[in-house]
Design an enzyme around this catalytic site. Sequence first.
Site, PDB file in Angstrom:
ATOM      1  N   GLU A 162      20.620  -3.821 -18.781  1.00 58.52           N
ATOM      2  CA  GLU A 162      21.538  -3.844 -17.627  1.00 58.52           C
ATOM      3  C   GLU A 162      22.772  -4.704 -17.878  1.00 58.52           C
ATOM      4  O   GLU A 162      23.774  -4.560 -17.181  1.00 58.52           O
ATOM      5  CB  GLU A 162      20.810  -4.338 -16.365  1.00 58.52           C
TER       6      GLU A 162
ATOM      7  N   TYR B 195      21.693  -9.782 -10.675  1.00 55.34           N
ATOM      8  CA  TYR B 195      20.623  -9.886 -11.676  1.00 55.34           C
ATOM      9  C   TYR B 195      21.188  -9.723 -13.085  1.00 55.34           C
ATOM     10  O   TYR B 195      20.985 -10.576 -13.966  1.00 55.34           O
ATOM     11  CB  TYR B 195      19.532  -8.840 -11.416  1.00 55.34           C
TER      12      TYR B 195
HETATM   13  P1  NAD Z   1       8.361 -10.081 -13.579  1.00 53.71           P
HETATM   14  O1  NAD Z   1       9.206 -10.320 -12.392  1.00 53.71           O
HETATM   15  O2  NAD Z   1       7.206  -9.123 -13.469  1.00 53.71           O
HETATM   16  O3  NAD Z   1       7.751 -11.456 -14.112  1.00 53.71           O
HETATM   17  C1  NAD Z   1       8.520 -12.605 -14.206  1.00 53.71           C
HETATM   18  C2  NAD Z   1       7.570 -13.775 -14.421  1.00 53.71           C
HETATM   19  O4  NAD Z   1       8.372 -14.957 -14.528  1.00 53.71           O
HETATM   20  C3  NAD Z   1       6.595 -14.005 -13.273  1.00 53.71           C
HETATM   21  O5  NAD Z   1       5.298 -14.242 -13.770  1.00 53.71           O
HETATM   22  C4  NAD Z   1       7.140 -15.234 -12.563  1.00 53.71           C
HETATM   23  O6  NAD Z   1       6.142 -16.016 -11.933  1.00 53.71           O
HETATM   24  C5  NAD Z   1       7.797 -15.980 -13.720  1.00 53.71           C
HETATM   25  N1  NAD Z   1       8.876 -16.869 -13.259  1.00 53.71           N
HETATM   26  C6  NAD Z   1       9.896 -16.539 -12.411  1.00 53.71           C
HETATM   27  N2  NAD Z   1      10.662 -17.615 -12.190  1.00 53.71           N
HETATM   28  C7  NAD Z   1      10.157 -18.645 -12.920  1.00 53.71           C
HETATM   29  C8  NAD Z   1      10.506 -19.986 -13.114  1.00 53.71           C
HETATM   30  N3  NAD Z   1      11.561 -20.527 -12.484  1.00 53.71           N
HETATM   31  N4  NAD Z   1       9.762 -20.749 -13.947  1.00 53.71           N
HETATM   32  C9  NAD Z   1       8.693 -20.212 -14.587  1.00 53.71           C
HETATM   33  N5  NAD Z   1       8.287 -18.940 -14.414  1.00 53.71           N
HETATM   34  C10 NAD Z   1       9.001 -18.158 -13.598  1.00 53.71           C
HETATM   35  O7  NAD Z   1       9.361  -9.639 -14.738  1.00 53.71           O
HETATM   36  P2  NAD Z   1       9.180  -8.547 -15.893  1.00 53.71           P
HETATM   37  O8  NAD Z   1       9.546  -7.223 -15.349  1.00 53.71           O
HETATM   38  O9  NAD Z   1       7.871  -8.745 -16.546  1.00 53.71           O
HETATM   39  O10 NAD Z   1      10.356  -8.995 -16.865  1.00 53.71           O
HETATM   40  C11 NAD Z   1      10.128  -9.990 -17.866  1.00 53.71           C
HETATM   41  C12 NAD Z   1      11.405 -10.211 -18.648  1.00 53.71           C
HETATM   42  O11 NAD Z   1      11.816  -8.998 -19.259  1.00 53.71           O
HETATM   43  C13 NAD Z   1      12.595 -10.660 -17.776  1.00 53.71           C
HETATM   44  O12 NAD Z   1      13.331 -11.602 -18.484  1.00 53.71           O
HETATM   45  C14 NAD Z   1      13.383  -9.376 -17.559  1.00 53.71           C
HETATM   46  O13 NAD Z   1      14.750  -9.668 -17.363  1.00 53.71           O
HETATM   47  C15 NAD Z   1      13.144  -8.665 -18.864  1.00 53.71           C
HETATM   48  N6  NAD Z   1      13.195  -7.205 -18.814  1.00 53.71           N
HETATM   49  C16 NAD Z   1      12.464  -6.503 -17.893  1.00 53.71           C
HETATM   50  C17 NAD Z   1      12.482  -5.105 -17.904  1.00 53.71           C
HETATM   51  C18 NAD Z   1      11.681  -4.296 -16.918  1.00 53.71           C
HETATM   52  O14 NAD Z   1      11.842  -3.070 -16.879  1.00 53.71           O
HETATM   53  N7  NAD Z   1      10.791  -4.880 -16.127  1.00 53.71           N
HETATM   54  C19 NAD Z   1      13.253  -4.439 -18.848  1.00 53.71           C
HETATM   55  C20 NAD Z   1      14.010  -5.188 -19.758  1.00 53.71           C
HETATM   56  C21 NAD Z   1      13.947  -6.567 -19.746  1.00 53.71           C
HETATM   57  O1  DAU Z   2      16.869  -1.477 -17.297  1.00 53.45           O
HETATM   58  C1  DAU Z   2      16.019  -2.584 -17.338  1.00 53.45           C
HETATM   59  C2  DAU Z   2      15.798  -3.106 -15.938  1.00 53.45           C
HETATM   60  O2  DAU Z   2      14.974  -2.153 -15.279  1.00 53.45           O
HETATM   61  C3  DAU Z   2      15.164  -4.482 -15.910  1.00 53.45           C
HETATM   62  O3  DAU Z   2      16.050  -5.410 -16.479  1.00 53.45           O
HETATM   63  C4  DAU Z   2      14.850  -4.896 -14.473  1.00 53.45           C
HETATM   64  O4  DAU Z   2      14.171  -6.140 -14.466  1.00 53.45           O
HETATM   65  C5  DAU Z   2      13.972  -3.839 -13.854  1.00 53.45           C
HETATM   66  O5  DAU Z   2      13.708  -4.162 -12.512  1.00 53.45           O
HETATM   67  C6  DAU Z   2      14.619  -2.468 -13.966  1.00 53.45           C
HETATM   68  O6  DAU Z   2      15.792  -2.378 -13.112  1.00 53.45           O
HETATM   69  P1  DAU Z   2      16.120  -1.098 -12.217  1.00 53.45           P
HETATM   70  O7  DAU Z   2      16.995  -1.510 -11.106  1.00 53.45           O
HETATM   71  O8  DAU Z   2      16.549   0.040 -13.068  1.00 53.45           O
HETATM   72  O9  DAU Z   2      14.610  -0.757 -11.718  1.00 53.45           O
HETATM   73  P2  DAU Z   2      14.037  -0.321 -10.292  1.00 53.45           P
HETATM   74  O10 DAU Z   2      12.617   0.058 -10.496  1.00 53.45           O
HETATM   75  O11 DAU Z   2      14.366  -1.301  -9.219  1.00 53.45           O
HETATM   76  O12 DAU Z   2      14.867   1.012  -9.977  1.00 53.45           O
HETATM   77  C7  DAU Z   2      14.826   2.129 -10.856  1.00 53.45           C
HETATM   78  C8  DAU Z   2      15.738   3.190 -10.257  1.00 53.45           C
HETATM   79  O13 DAU Z   2      15.140   3.671  -9.041  1.00 53.45           O
HETATM   80  C9  DAU Z   2      17.115   2.699  -9.885  1.00 53.45           C
HETATM   81  O14 DAU Z   2      18.074   3.728 -10.091  1.00 53.45           O
HETATM   82  C10 DAU Z   2      17.000   2.424  -8.378  1.00 53.45           C
HETATM   83  C11 DAU Z   2      16.001   3.468  -7.918  1.00 53.45           C
HETATM   84  N1  DAU Z   2      15.167   3.091  -6.757  1.00 53.45           N
HETATM   85  C12 DAU Z   2      14.505   1.888  -6.815  1.00 53.45           C
HETATM   86  C13 DAU Z   2      13.732   1.470  -5.762  1.00 53.45           C
HETATM   87  C14 DAU Z   2      13.000   0.149  -5.807  1.00 53.45           C
HETATM   88  C15 DAU Z   2      15.050   3.929  -5.666  1.00 53.45           C
HETATM   89  O15 DAU Z   2      15.654   5.027  -5.624  1.00 53.45           O
HETATM   90  N2  DAU Z   2      14.285   3.511  -4.611  1.00 53.45           N
HETATM   91  C16 DAU Z   2      13.622   2.312  -4.606  1.00 53.45           C
HETATM   92  O16 DAU Z   2      12.966   1.989  -3.594  1.00 53.45           O
END
Ligand code: NAD
Ligand code: DAU
Length: 349
Positions: free
Chosen positions: A133, A156
């Site tokens: 992102e 974010y």
């Molecule tokens: P998540 O929200 O599921 O988990 C985040 C974790 O961080 C939680 O366990 C939370 O308790 C902990 N945390 C939050 N604030 C904190 C703080 N101040 N101190 C210590 N711990 C804290 O997130 P995720 O989806 O597992 O993402 C993990 C990492 O990967 C993030 O850095 C995110 O930006 C990155 N990322 C996520 C995605 C995705 O699709 N979910 C994709 C690409 C990158």
């Molecule tokens: O691309 C990586 C990112 O993917 C990570 O860095 C973020 O932590 C992770 O949350 C995710 O971000 P998105 O915003 O892409 O994910 P999300 O699941 O929130 O939304 C996926 C798509 O679906 C986006 O286009 C928004 C849409 N959406 C999401 C929600 C929660 C809906 O249409 N309705 C919804 O209620």
Amino acid sequence: MKKILITGGAGFIGSHVVRRFVQNYPNCHIFNLDALTYAGNLENIADIERAPNYTFVKGDIVDDTFINQLFEEHQFDGVLHLAAESHVDRSIEDPLSFVKTNVIGTMNLLNAAKNQWKGQEAGKRFYHISTDEVYGSLGAEGLFTETTSYDPNSPYSASKASSDHFVRAYGETYGLPYVITNCSNNYGPNHFPEKLIPLFINNIINNKALPVYGDGKYTRDWLFVEDHAVAIDLVFHQGRNHETYNIGGFNEWQNIDLVKLLCGIMDQKLGRATGTSEKLISYVKDRPGHDLRYAIDASKINKELGWKPSVTFEQGLERTVDWYLNNEEWLKHVTSGEYAKYYEKQYEA
Ligand code: NAD
Ligand code: DAU
């Protein structure tokens, strides 16, 4: 024994990474540091909590005194930094908490690592896990590469972009050995049900509306979380210092097509008539600053480290749905309390 700090290991991706490291590297001691925010859940890693090479530490990365003490006490050899505020919609409501955790928290870890490793950087590694992102939004064509300019659109992604820049700056200025990965959307078991796929699985189970933002034509590149954990393992051990690697699923889906695919799988698994879940689709007001399309060119990690996804989207989605249907207690625990208030504010106000 090497000591490795993993932050955010009670969250979605972090829990898969912690499990992989604890199980695959018995000669390393894995410290999982997590503040246990709403997104952190020790149930995610209950199966490895008694492993001899594992220690859980509850703590906040925003607390610099605590972070410095932790580094002094344990003298970590490596850091994998995943802790973050991760949900775009929440960042729109409360941007400052994203700056605190994602920027200040990362700074605290960088400072502690820099100070501890000064003059002894060889063999050490600070691995910052980031997101696609930061590159902003693509139009209909093209892919994000490692040289695409940063252009974040949400609080974010701006906070993650900022932290990426600080990691790189610490490498250039202080010689901190670092590596960064920018990954696309993950999905799979233990995903908190505020994000699209687990939210919609939970709503289908409960016969609730499926709130599709805008026209549903936004596109994301989906990757099964265990494949991301494999990539993280490879980059941590074999990636080159001061490099960035993009990680993606080679798997683009418009939201509405993904939702329809998911509805079909859910109908089948729940023994409901075909088309039942699709009737729950409800188009709602769009997310402000909504990025149109993300898509990753993952050829660098593929060529250098031989990584590619092992799971097809259909396989991964089915495994994900099965996991949620078999873990209804987990779903109930995480959707009680604070989640109910969040849901009401986000979707029912
Ligand atoms: P998540 O929200 O599921 O988990 C985040 C974790 O961080 C939680 O366990 C939370 O308790 C902990 N945390 C939050 N604030 C904190 C703080 N101040 N101190 C210590 N711990 C804290 O997130 P995720 O989806 O597992 O993402 C993990 C990492 O990967 C993030 O850095 C995110 O930006 C990155 N990322 C996520 C995605 C995705 O699709 N979910 C994709 C690409 C990158
Ligand atoms: O691309 C990586 C990112 O993917 C990570 O860095 C973020 O932590 C992770 O949350 C995710 O971000 P998105 O915003 O892409 O994910 P999300 O699941 O929130 O939304 C996926 C798509 O679906 C986006 O286009 C928004 C849409 N959406 C999401 C929600 C929660 C809906 O249409 N309705 C919804 O209620």
